[in-house]
Structures are given as structure tokens and as C-alpha cells.
Design an enzyme around this catalytic site. Sequence first.
Site, PDB file in Angstrom:
ATOM      1  N   HIS A 116     -14.280  31.166  29.226  1.00  0.00           N
ATOM      2  CA  HIS A 116     -13.456  31.860  30.214  1.00  0.00           C
ATOM      3  C   HIS A 116     -14.322  32.716  31.140  1.00  0.00           C
ATOM      4  O   HIS A 116     -14.429  33.927  30.958  1.00  0.00           O
ATOM      5  CB  HIS A 116     -12.423  32.724  29.472  1.00  0.00           C
ATOM      6  CG  HIS A 116     -11.450  33.413  30.369  1.00  0.00           C
ATOM      7  ND1 HIS A 116     -11.105  32.963  31.621  1.00  0.00           N
ATOM      8  CD2 HIS A 116     -10.727  34.559  30.182  1.00  0.00           C
ATOM      9  CE1 HIS A 116     -10.223  33.776  32.162  1.00  0.00           C
ATOM     10  NE2 HIS A 116      -9.982  34.766  31.322  1.00  0.00           N
ATOM     11  N   CYS A 161      -8.067  37.142  36.164  1.00  0.00           N
ATOM     12  CA  CYS A 161      -8.394  35.825  35.593  1.00  0.00           C
ATOM     13  C   CYS A 161      -7.719  34.683  36.351  1.00  0.00           C
ATOM     14  O   CYS A 161      -8.071  33.527  36.153  1.00  0.00           O
ATOM     15  CB  CYS A 161      -7.996  35.772  34.124  1.00  0.00           C
ATOM     16  SG  CYS A 161      -8.459  37.229  33.202  1.00  0.00           S
TER      17      CYS A 161
END
Lengths: 272, 389
Positions: free
Chosen positions: B335, B85
Site C-alpha cells: 500500500h 489513500c
Amino acid sequence: MILNEMMAGNALISIEEAVVVASAFHVGDRRVHAPDADDLTILIDALEAWRHHGHEGPVEVDLHESERSLFAASLPWLTVKEGADHVAHRFQCGAAVTARESGLDVDAVSVPSDLRISVDADAHAAINTAWSTEMGTANVSQGAYVSGQVHDLGLKARLGMLAQAGPIWPPRGSMADGGEPQHGACLSMAARVVSWTRLIAAGCPSEFAIRAPILGGLTSMILSFEEGPSGVFLYADGHPNDVNIDDEVLLIVRRVYAQDGVLRYGRKAIRL
Amino acid sequence: MVDVAMVGAGQTPYGTHPAAMKDMWADAVRSCFASIDGDLAPASVDEVFLGSTAFGGGQLGNTAAYLAEHAGMAGVPARRIENACASSGFALRDGWAAIASGRADVVVVGGVEKMNDLTPERKRYWLGVSGDTEWERLAGLTFPGTYALMARRHMHEHGSTHDDLVHISVKNHAHALDNPDAHLRKDVSFEKAANGMVIADPLTLYDCCPTSDGAAAVVLASADVARKLTDAPVWMRGSGAASDHLALHDRPSLTTLAATRSAASQAYAQSGYAASDLDVVEVHDCFTVAELLATEDLGLTESGQGGVFARNGEGKRNEGRTTVNGSGGLKAKGHPLGATGAGQAVEVFKQLRGQAGPRQVRDAEVGLTHNVGGSGATCAVHVFGRSLE
């Protein structure tokens, strides 16, 4: 005979020259394995109980070829020898370690009704079916995963809790100074809960996608060992009724999952 | 060392897109170049730094070349940077370093992720591959589980509560209402968030970010080039990065991310700013507890006081001390893994230039982005300012 305790989901019978363990799980009057157990894990349970009760010495064990590496990694302290003073027996959902001359009829062992854990027949069948599906060759990994080779290379740490000097567990490939890691001792099988969570089935890794819905998810714990290192482990054979930070647990060998036709074993936690 | 500025920034909306990965990336790059005040064409940049986990594996190899070509940058040196991420947070750092070192004058930094075109089974597999596969994954953990372990331990050590996490969720959903690019633009009440379905005890659905499709890109330039392109550059004042043990159980503490503390320390020292100087902070709230920990690790509050910070609303836009996730954060803006770090920079760019519309933070002079990989194995922190002084 004295039935003196429950251990790792088993009824445990200890007499002078023998230790007998039998699964406490029953469907009606039929003794069955716990959800994560099988013949190999209960044999390992019996030998660990045997040692726990102060017995030692070489043991003769009849093993299938596929069990040998798992067995050796799980019980690094054990000397397996043909014609040894003690013999490991297997019987239906149970195992025993006896002195060679004891004459104990292990097949006659049954678990008293007040110590039995009663399981629903449908749930038990569902778990068995799930394991069969999981072990099928059609259940393959979708890509990056823990390969059979990586799993086997980690067996001594995964099953025997072998650490490197420090102690550091699981062992690393190289030290910060560039040196080669030195072997250390095995960690104790008792540990303390640092944190825990229960994941719903949809939140579990794909390796558990078949069984997690039947089990209602998975319970995972971070555990701290008295030697210093910590590790993360599943709870064995279902979910604990109650769990708290600082609870003490015991690590036992159980099935973890199957993939690519290979069954993987590891240590799981059970409350003391 | 050469001073570096952001001169352009753009992104796609985050959410579930009908567009393919290459089309989202091209959209983000077009939006980015359209935001540049002067004339600059994609083909004229020196390098491309692209963050992506290549989720789904559709173009796992040579992703950057594939995407550069689709955004008018064929032939430009390009590479994919993968740190889960935190991929585009690290891409931002590498792009900054390329200019700061004098090797490049203008670079494109960005990220892209296509997550919602997979079957649920494939998505579950890909969501887990950035954790510790050998030990954590085989103990049943995916990221909701690892963050749940952190949350429970923080509650045990510091007396924080799930209600504190609910405050974070409600705040970020409220912030996202003013963000047209946000994935989840809906008002979420405290009662609703407090009673969400348990995902990984004690975390519920409202503690978890969505899986989003999206892309984001920024253009970085050396000081000389930046001044030719705009009168309002956003200066990259500090860059910090660190890594930590991949597996949670190897870390000495479950209630702090050491990589965040190390990266933030580097970025603050280089920038000359402190946490108390920050007006706008975009932190990595993949789970609400991640924001709670970030407010402590970034120094917005003291260790153990993240729950109190959230409870008192100190991160609310234009109400608290520092606006935390004024965009809605990962929780509500969304996200798209590899795009998230670059998307945070896009938000800070708009805020420091006064172009954030209804979500504008008053008098925003200094901003920070905080991009975490996995459960804290990697972290990149950047500090931005309207001035070089």
C-alpha cells in the site's frame, strides 16, 4: 464528615455546605495525582462534584492566568465572583468547595487507606518525567497538527461539550443550506460505549509517543450521548480493567498532551 | 460523452525501494508506455493526473510538475490530486472526466508514494495526518485504531469473528505469492495469522497492510485514439466517487462505508453492470476488516454477511464467486498510499487482457477497483469491461 463515594479517581467527601475531593492515587502514604490529572483538573472535579450534589451559586476561585480560559470552558454553568457565597480551595492533590463561613480545614483531609489506589513509585516518576519532557519547548510538532489557536477555538466544545443546534457536536462552520449554525446546549457528561480499542504504543499518534510506552498504549472509545451525537475519547488515567460495548462512562477533564510548550486539556472517559 | 479506455498500464514492484520517488515514478511510466501496443510517447499526452499524499513532505508543493519532468512529460499540464489513500482513485476519475468531456484525448493517470525513507517517528506522524486531527488524533487514534473500532462493532452487531478476518489475510497472502510486484510474498498460515501481535485490539499485525514504496501509471485514451493504439482496450464503463464525514464518530454507522455504497451505486448505474457480473475485484483492504466491509458495501454479499463471505472463501481466485484481491490486495501486494488506486487499475488491466500470468482469473470480462481514503472519508469506484456492449 461522611466519605460517601469515589468519583473520577478521587475520594469524594460531601457535607452539607462543602464538597471535598482528594486524589485516591498514592505512592506509599504520599498522595499524588492520577497519571492524567493536575491541580487544575482536580479543581474542576471538585466543582463538578459540588454541582452534582445539588449545590449552586457564585464561587470565588483563585486562578492562574493560564488556567482561566480552560476553567471557563470546562464549567460553563459556573459563576465566578469575588466575595461569593462559596470559595474553592486547593490543597495537596485535592480541592474543596465550601461555604465561605464553613470553617472546614481542607488541608487536614486525607484519604482512608481502604480507598487508596496504590501506584508504583517508578511508574509515577516515569509519567511525571514524561510530562515534563512533553511540556518542554524542544517538543515541537513535526508539521501539520492541531495548532494552539485551533485548540483554543474548540475549547467550549472540547471541555464544555457545547453543541450547535440539532444537536450537532462538535459544531460545524456552516449548515447544508448555507446558513450559519445556531448555538445549542451542552451535551451531558454521561455517555455509552459504542466501540472501543486499545492501541499498542507503536500504533499511537506521535503526540503520545513519550507517554504511550509507559502507559502500555492507549484505550480509545466511541461514545454515544443520549442527546444524539457521538464522539471519540481516550480513557482517563490508564486503561480500564474491563470494558464492554454499552458500558456507561462519565467524561471528566484531564490533560491530553503537551506540544510546543503548551499543555492541552480535553474530556476523557471513566467508567461509572 | 466520449467513451474512455485504458490502453497501457504499468507499475513498479511494491516494497522497500532504494529508488527515490522521482525514479519510481519514471519506472512506472516507462513500464506503462511499454505496455501500449501502438506507438505513443509520454511527451505527446494532453494532461497528467498524479495521485500522492507527498508522504514525508519532501516535495509537498508542485509535486506533479516535478514528477512529470522526470518522466518525459515536461510542459504537459499536470497536477497532484490528494485524497489520502484514495488519491490516485480520484486521479483516475479526473483523468476519465477529462477525456469523457472531450477536453483531452490522451492522459496519464498514476500515483506514487515513498514511505520507507523516514525515521519511525516521522513515519508515525505522516501516517496519521489524513485522519481527523482535531478530534480523532487527540483521542489517540491512527488508522489501525479507527478500523479496530469498526471491526469490534461489526463483531458486536453481526457476529463476525476475528477468524473471519484471518481468512481474508491468509487468502490475500496466498494470492500475492503469484504476484512478482507484491511487497509481501510469503505464505501465511491460518494459525500464524490468528496469533499475530495485537496492534489495535482486536486487529493484529496480520490484519494490517504494510507501508510500501511504489508507483503505478495508466494511459487513458478516447475511443477513437484507443482503437488506433490497440485491439484490446480495457473500457472504463463506470466511474463513481463520494465523500463522507471525516471522523468516524460523526457517521450513523460504524459497520458500513457510506462513501463506498454511494460511489459503487454510481459506477454500477453508469456501467450497466451489477455486482453479480464482476469477475475481478480489487478492493481497498488496508486492514482485513476493510475488505470484509467492502464485500458488503459493493454488493458482493448482503449487509452483515461479510464474515460469512470470507469464511466460505468466496473471494478466492478461481474458486469463489468473484476473485477479490487476486493481486494480494493492499494486505500483501502492498500500500504505497497515493499509488494504490492506480495500481488497482493496473491489475484489472492485466486481468481483463489475459496478461496476469499465474494469477490470471479465468474468463475475466468485467472488473472493479475500489479505492478508499483514510477510514472512508473518500472513495472512488471504477468498473471496467473488455467490451463496450
